[in-house]
Design a protein around this motif. Structure first.
Motif, short mmCIF file in Angstrom:
data_model
loop_
_atom_site.label_atom_id
_atom_site.label_comp_id
_atom_site.label_asym_id
_atom_site.label_seq_id
_atom_site.Cartn_x
_atom_site.Cartn_y
_atom_site.Cartn_z
N ARG A 45 0.83 -1.21 0.00
CA ARG A 45 0.00 0.00 0.00
C ARG A 45 0.86 1.26 0.00
N ARG A 46 1.93 1.23 0.78
CA ARG A 46 2.81 2.39 0.87
C ARG A 46 3.56 2.61 -0.45
N SER A 47 4.01 1.51 -1.05
CA SER A 47 4.71 1.62 -2.34
C SER A 47 3.79 2.18 -3.42
N GLU A 48 2.54 1.70 -3.42
CA GLU A 48 1.59 2.18 -4.41
C GLU A 48 1.27 3.67 -4.20
N ALA A 49 1.22 4.08 -2.93
CA ALA A 49 0.97 5.50 -2.64
C ALA A 49 2.12 6.37 -3.15
N GLY A 67 4.44 3.99 -18.73
CA GLY A 67 4.60 2.73 -18.00
C GLY A 67 5.18 2.98 -16.62
N SER A 68 5.06 1.97 -15.76
CA SER A 68 5.62 2.08 -14.40
C SER A 68 5.95 0.70 -13.88
N LEU A 69 6.86 0.68 -12.90
CA LEU A 69 7.30 -0.59 -12.33
C LEU A 69 7.70 -0.38 -10.88
N VAL A 70 7.22 -1.26 -10.00
CA VAL A 70 7.66 -1.27 -8.60
C VAL A 70 8.65 -2.41 -8.44
N ILE A 71 9.88 -2.10 -8.05
CA ILE A 71 10.94 -3.10 -7.95
C ILE A 71 11.23 -3.41 -6.47
N PRO A 72 10.97 -4.65 -6.01
CA PRO A 72 11.37 -5.03 -4.65
C PRO A 72 12.89 -4.97 -4.53
N LEU A 73 13.37 -4.38 -3.45
CA LEU A 73 14.81 -4.16 -3.31
C LEU A 73 15.29 -4.77 -1.99
N ARG A 74 16.05 -5.84 -2.10
CA ARG A 74 16.63 -6.46 -0.89
C ARG A 74 17.96 -5.82 -0.54
N ASN A 75 18.81 -5.67 -1.53
CA ASN A 75 20.12 -5.05 -1.33
C ASN A 75 20.35 -4.02 -2.42
N THR A 76 21.04 -2.95 -2.07
CA THR A 76 21.33 -1.92 -3.07
C THR A 76 22.67 -2.19 -3.72
N ASN A 77 22.72 -1.88 -5.01
CA ASN A 77 23.96 -2.02 -5.78
C ASN A 77 24.60 -0.64 -5.89
N SER A 78 25.87 -0.52 -5.55
CA SER A 78 26.52 0.79 -5.50
C SER A 78 26.61 1.44 -6.87
N ALA A 79 26.59 0.63 -7.94
CA ALA A 79 26.75 1.19 -9.29
C ALA A 79 25.41 1.61 -9.90
N THR A 80 24.36 0.80 -9.66
CA THR A 80 23.07 1.08 -10.32
C THR A 80 21.87 1.03 -9.38
N LEU A 81 22.09 0.76 -8.12
CA LEU A 81 21.05 0.59 -7.11
C LEU A 81 20.29 -0.71 -7.26
N ILE A 82 19.91 -1.08 -8.49
CA ILE A 82 19.00 -2.21 -8.68
C ILE A 82 19.69 -3.46 -9.21
N GLY A 83 20.98 -3.40 -9.55
CA GLY A 83 21.69 -4.57 -10.04
C GLY A 83 21.56 -4.75 -11.53
N SER A 84 22.51 -5.48 -12.12
CA SER A 84 22.57 -5.62 -13.58
C SER A 84 21.36 -6.36 -14.15
N GLY A 85 20.84 -7.37 -13.44
CA GLY A 85 19.69 -8.12 -13.91
C GLY A 85 18.46 -7.25 -14.07
N LYS A 86 18.16 -6.44 -13.05
CA LYS A 86 17.01 -5.55 -13.10
C LYS A 86 17.23 -4.44 -14.13
N VAL A 87 18.48 -4.01 -14.29
CA VAL A 87 18.78 -2.99 -15.31
C VAL A 87 18.41 -3.53 -16.69
N ALA A 88 18.81 -4.78 -16.97
CA ALA A 88 18.50 -5.39 -18.27
C ALA A 88 17.00 -5.55 -18.46
N GLU A 89 16.31 -5.99 -17.40
CA GLU A 89 14.86 -6.17 -17.47
C GLU A 89 14.16 -4.83 -17.71
#
Length: 450
Positions: A45-49, A67-89
């Motif tokens: 609910r908070r993320s959607e808000a 378009g929009s996307l909510v990305i669950p984040l367990r750990n932050t990547n220092s270079a891109t925040l979201i990691g290379s896999g999520k960057v490609a997606e």
């Protein structure tokens, strides 16, 4: 809709002021793809808000959301925040949506911003830059223009090596100033720092004028109030209704940047000066908090506060808490306040409304649009105004004509009568006069006299 879009193109060698080419082209409205990062433990609910608020901000900026996307984040990547896999997606989704830019709800460090722009090959901006753009578009007065320019320059300073940027650079007078061994980036940085220093000097002059105006109001004969609240809560609409004025009202975020002051009549006599203020927002960029400090401080120097809360907002309590946090940061803790829950005709969450009422007895509910609860609000406002400028009855000796003049010049005389024992005056006076007049009080408690 066709708009002018300015694109900053840079050569492959390096990004420098002399090598940049500003190309203005006619193109369809900018297409934005939105990204919200959801940290571990945060409710959906908070993320959607947060996504809803980002959508409102981007629409206010004038972009088209594709378009929009909510990305669950367990750990932050220092270079891109979201990691290379999520960057490609995300890159695939952005390309499919044919987006012109990616907008992150989270503030992006300059390094991350550059890396993501290289990966997506389009502009990547964060929520902070969106707010800066909105403020820049809406600034009208000299003070607002200076404040926004300062905030944008401070934001851009660590981002001079970005490929896409909104920074407007001026080279005036720079010929022959390049020192031996000085890199182009150092020159760019020096230009921006000089501009920051210049803007701060200009702002100090404007703030000095505002301080003089504020002092005259605080020592004046009329009590003062500031309307505060989350952006788009209905503050300007309320001011228009109670003052019968025409302050700009739009169903957009940050429609008001400059404080507007209007004089309103109180229900049982007397007047009040009410100032509209810039709307608050969660995680307001610190550059804007600093730049708009003189504007926000209207709340600090008012006699009391009218806090407008939006009952139609899906995260009403968070908006309320954000406003209270900003007020606390401005030193407004303990200041008298009346809470008005607006837009009850479009109420979103009964529990949130009930909680605020339970926590703050005296909270008033209503609707500016439907003209509901306004009479009750004005009575509460009147009481606070009278507490700030209490009503007393004085008996002043005929020999103290200076005190009679002081009451006339600084207070509101309600009744005056010349009798054998002196001058009998019933008046409302600002608190700072009380110490001079205590010996002559014949009636009054500092509250409203019935």
């Amino acid at each position: 809709m066709i708009t002018k879009v300015t694109v900053l193109y840079s050569t492959p060698r390096s990004l420098s002021i002399t090598e940049n080419k500003f190309i203005t082209i006619d193109s369809p409205q900018t297409k934005a793809y939105l990204v919200v990062l959801r940290p571990q433990g945060e409710e959906n609910r908070r993320s959607e808000a947060r996504l809803d608020e980002l959508q409102s901000l981007v629409k206010t900026m004038g972009a088209d959301i594709v378009g929009s996307l909510v990305i669950p984040l367990r750990n932050t990547n220092s270079a891109t925040l979201i990691g290379s896999g999520k960057v490609a997606e995300l890159q695939v989704l952005v390309e499919e949506a044919q987006a012109d830019c990616v907008v992150f709800e989270q503030d992006l460090p300059p390094r991350v911003q550059r890396n993501l722009e290289q990966a997506f090959e389009i502009a990547v901006i964060d929520r902070q830059e969106v707010i800066l753009q909105i403020f820049s578009d809406r600034a009208a007065t000299k003070e607002a223009v200076l404040q926004v320019a300062l905030a944008r320059q401070e934001y851009s300073l660590p981002r001079l090596t970005r490929k896409w940027t909104h920074l407007s650079r001026q080279r005036g007078g720079m010929k022959g100033t390049r020192g031996e061994g000085e890199t182009q980036l150092e020159i760019d940085r020096r230009i921006v720092m000089n501009r920051i220093a210049q803007l701060k000097r200009e702002l100090q002059k404007v703030e000095g004028q505002r301080s003089i105006q504020r002092k005259s109001r605080s020592e004046g004969t009329i009590p003062t109030a500031a309307i505060v609240g989350y952006t788009n809560a209905g503050k300007s609409s309320l001011l228009n209704l109670i003052s019968r004025s025409d302050v700009l009202v739009e169903n957009k975020l940050f429609a008001t940047l400059d404080p507007t002051t209007r004089k309103i009549p109180l229900p049982r006599g007397g007047e009040l000066l009410v100032s509209d203020t810039v709307g608050f927002v969660s995680n307001l960029p610190h550059q804007l908090v600093d730049a708009f400090k003189s504007t926000l401080e209207e709340a600090k120097y008012a006699d009391f506060i009218i806090h407008v809360v939006d009952a139609s907002h899906p995260d009403m309590l968070q908006c309320y808490e954000t406003t209270m946090e900003v007020l606390a940061s401005l030193g407004c803790e303990g200041k008298p306040m009346v809470i008005f829950i607006n837009k009850m005709d479009a109420q979103n969450d009964e529990f949130s409304v009930a909680k605020i009422i339970a926590d703050h007895p005296g909270t008033i509910t209503g609707s500016v649009k439907e003209n509901e609860g306004i009479g009750e609000l004005l009575l509460s406002v009147e009481r606070l105004a009278h507490i700030a400028h209490p009503e007393y009855a004085f008996t002043i000796p005929h020999s103290r004509g200076d005190l009679v003049a002081m009451i006339r010049n600084n207070g509101t005389v309600l009744h005056i009568d010349y009798v054998d024992e002196g001058v009998k005056i019933r008046a409302r006076i600002p608190r700072f006069l009380e110490k001079n007049l205590v010996p002559y009080i014949s009636d009054g408690t500092g509250e409203i006299l019935e």
